[in-house]
Design a protein around this motif. Structure first.
Motif, PDB file in Angstrom:
ATOM      1  N   CYS A  80       0.780  -1.128  -0.006  1.00  0.00           N
ATOM      2  CA  CYS A  80      -0.026  -0.142  -0.029  1.00  0.00           C
ATOM      3  C   CYS A  80       0.975   1.283   0.123  1.00  0.00           C
ATOM      4  O   CYS A  80       0.484   2.365  -0.541  1.00  0.00           O
ATOM      5  N   ILE A  81       2.003   1.220   0.680  1.00  0.00           N
ATOM      6  CA  ILE A  81       2.921   2.517   0.756  1.00  0.00           C
ATOM      7  C   ILE A  81       3.562   2.689  -0.508  1.00  0.00           C
ATOM      8  O   ILE A  81       4.271   3.892  -0.671  1.00  0.00           O
ATOM      9  N   ALA A  82       3.413   2.034  -1.456  1.00  0.00           N
ATOM     10  CA  ALA A  82       4.067   2.243  -2.795  1.00  0.00           C
ATOM     11  C   ALA A  82       3.206   3.070  -3.677  1.00  0.00           C
ATOM     12  O   ALA A  82       3.464   3.878  -4.710  1.00  0.00           O
ATOM     13  N   SER A  83       1.672   3.378  -3.200  1.00  0.00           N
ATOM     14  CA  SER A  83       0.739   4.208  -3.898  1.00  0.00           C
ATOM     15  C   SER A  83       0.609   5.354  -3.621  1.00  0.00           C
ATOM     16  O   SER A  83       0.590   5.745  -2.098  1.00  0.00           O
ATOM     17  N   GLY A  84       0.598   6.492  -4.504  1.00  0.00           N
ATOM     18  CA  GLY A  84       0.287   7.739  -3.980  1.00  0.00           C
ATOM     19  C   GLY A  84      -1.278   7.951  -3.307  1.00  0.00           C
ATOM     20  O   GLY A  84      -1.535   8.865  -2.835  1.00  0.00           O
ATOM     21  N   SER A  85      -1.870   6.793  -3.719  1.00  0.00           N
ATOM     22  CA  SER A  85      -3.449   6.799  -3.136  1.00  0.00           C
ATOM     23  C   SER A  85      -3.531   6.401  -1.625  1.00  0.00           C
ATOM     24  O   SER A  85      -4.478   6.767  -0.976  1.00  0.00           O
ATOM     25  N   PHE A  86      -2.236   5.950  -1.098  1.00  0.00           N
ATOM     26  CA  PHE A  86      -2.407   5.626   0.450  1.00  0.00           C
ATOM     27  C   PHE A  86      -1.883   6.933   1.103  1.00  0.00           C
ATOM     28  O   PHE A  86      -1.219   7.536   1.111  1.00  0.00           O
ATOM     29  N   GLN A  87      -3.007   7.213   1.956  1.00  0.00           N
ATOM     30  CA  GLN A  87      -3.061   8.286   2.802  1.00  0.00           C
ATOM     31  C   GLN A  87      -2.064   8.215   3.940  1.00  0.00           C
ATOM     32  O   GLN A  87      -2.421   7.479   4.858  1.00  0.00           O
ATOM     33  N   HIS A  88      -0.923   9.213   4.218  1.00  0.00           N
ATOM     34  CA  HIS A  88      -0.228   9.147   5.286  1.00  0.00           C
ATOM     35  C   HIS A  88       0.336  10.431   5.567  1.00  0.00           C
ATOM     36  O   HIS A  88       0.206  11.550   4.857  1.00  0.00           O
ATOM     37  N   ASP A  89       0.744  10.682   6.896  1.00  0.00           N
ATOM     38  CA  ASP A  89       1.306  11.898   7.351  1.00  0.00           C
ATOM     39  C   ASP A  89       2.795  12.234   7.288  1.00  0.00           C
ATOM     40  O   ASP A  89       3.205  13.147   8.009  1.00  0.00           O
ATOM     41  N   GLY A  90       3.367  11.291   6.530  1.00  0.00           N
ATOM     42  CA  GLY A  90       4.900  11.562   6.377  1.00  0.00           C
ATOM     43  C   GLY A  90       5.866  10.378   6.446  1.00  0.00           C
ATOM     44  O   GLY A  90       5.171   9.309   7.012  1.00  0.00           O
ATOM     45  N   VAL A 119       7.199   8.484  -3.677  1.00  0.00           N
ATOM     46  CA  VAL A 119       5.846   8.781  -3.990  1.00  0.00           C
ATOM     47  C   VAL A 119       5.526   9.948  -2.866  1.00  0.00           C
ATOM     48  O   VAL A 119       4.686  10.752  -3.125  1.00  0.00           O
ATOM     49  N   THR A 120       5.996   9.929  -1.622  1.00  0.00           N
ATOM     50  CA  THR A 120       6.184  10.828  -0.418  1.00  0.00           C
ATOM     51  C   THR A 120       6.523  12.254  -1.046  1.00  0.00           C
ATOM     52  O   THR A 120       5.762  13.345  -1.052  1.00  0.00           O
ATOM     53  N   LEU A 121       7.290  12.224  -1.760  1.00  0.00           N
ATOM     54  CA  LEU A 121       7.927  13.633  -2.437  1.00  0.00           C
ATOM     55  C   LEU A 121       6.757  14.058  -3.467  1.00  0.00           C
ATOM     56  O   LEU A 121       6.392  15.365  -3.294  1.00  0.00           O
ATOM     57  N   ARG A 125       4.206  15.247   0.384  1.00  0.00           N
ATOM     58  CA  ARG A 125       4.008  14.960   1.896  1.00  0.00           C
ATOM     59  C   ARG A 125       5.461  15.163   2.615  1.00  0.00           C
ATOM     60  O   ARG A 125       6.319  15.097   1.772  1.00  0.00           O
ATOM     61  N   ARG A 126       5.255  15.031   3.839  1.00  0.00           N
ATOM     62  CA  ARG A 126       6.854  15.139   4.533  1.00  0.00           C
ATOM     63  C   ARG A 126       7.485  13.945   4.499  1.00  0.00           C
ATOM     64  O   ARG A 126       7.141  12.923   4.775  1.00  0.00           O
ATOM     65  N   LEU A 127       8.758  14.481   4.058  1.00  0.00           N
ATOM     66  CA  LEU A 127       9.841  13.290   4.045  1.00  0.00           C
ATOM     67  C   LEU A 127      11.008  13.738   4.750  1.00  0.00           C
ATOM     68  O   LEU A 127      11.787  14.699   4.354  1.00  0.00           O
TER      69      LEU A 127
END
Ligand SMILES: Cc1cc2nc3c(=O)[nH]c(=O)nc-3n(C[C@H](O)[C@H](O)[C@H](O)COP(=O)(O)O)c2cc1C
Length: 205
Positions: A80-90, A119-121, A125-127
């Motif tokens: 899931c964390i490989a996808s931009g559709s996964f909502q996370h906070d950083g 993807v985070t970048l 989102r915060r990296l």
């Protein structure tokens, strides 16, 4: 109320104890922590912490925090964390090797840690990049500048001494707390400088 989801990438630089403390501190704050480690990241967990098995109870113990920690295989580019559709906070990469730094600066993603960071970048989102190497080559310095320009926060794993640490754990706590601060998660580790210079007649904050 707990926070949402945070990703921790572990790579093959020295500093695996920082990764363990960061993961535990986030879980203690109620964060759902997604963890992926490169092959050399796993090697350093063995070499520096004696951790041979990458599973949640081994990382944070069995006292109820393990259910907040989700392990992803670094080869699983379908996580899931490989996808931009996964909502996370950083996401934080801790420790981050020069190899991974170079991959990220070059936009190369042949592992889940690299892909999740890229993807985070791109999702703005915060990296947080907890780089560790010394000395630094000009290539490392250029890669840091590139990543910083792309929005990442570069935080070399360099704990401060102004709180007069008494143990290695104090130094590890200092750095893990800094990373968790940069992820925007509120914690209560006592790691803040309060401006105490009583011998100079100054006041605490
Ligand atoms: C004991 C040990 C310590 C290492 N420490 C570092 C380090 O502090 N910084 C670094 O950039 N590479 C370090 N390396 C080298 C990396 O592990 C190596 O470049 C590897 O390719 C990194 O792969 P990764 O980015 O996929 O984790 C170390 C290797 C070993 C075996």
């Amino acid at each position: 109320m707990g926070y949402g989801h945070v990703i921790i990438g572990i790579t093959g630089a020295s500093g695996a104890p920082y990764a363990l403390r960061t993961i535990r501190l986030l879980a203690e704050c109620g964060v759902q922590v997604h963890v992926a480690a490169t092959t050399m990241g796993r090697r350093l967990l063995v070499e520096e912490c004696g951790i041979k098995s990458l599973d949640a109870p081994t990382l944070v113990g069995d006292d109820g925090l393990a259910e907040l920690v989700h392990i992803h295989r670094d080869s699983d580019m379908g996580a899931c964390i490989a996808s931009g559709s996964f909502q996370h906070d950083g996401m934080a990469i801790v420790p981050c090797s020069s190899n991974t730094l170079g991959h990220l600066a070059g936009g190369l993603t042949n592992s889940l840690v690299h892909r999740a960071a890229a993807v985070t970048l791109k999702e703005r989102r915060r990296l947080v990049v907890g780089h560790r190497e010394t000395p630094l080559s000009k290539i490392d310095i250029g890669n840091m500048a590139t990543l910083s320009d792309a929005g990442a926060i570069i935080t070399p794993l360099t704990p401060g001494f102004y709180l007069q640490p008494e143990s290695i754990q104090d130094l590890v706590d200092f750095m893990a707390a800094r990373i968790v601060d940069l992820l925007g998660v509120v914690h209560d580790l006592p790691v803040r400088w309060k401006g105490t210079l009583t011998h100079l007649g100054q006041h605490e904050c």
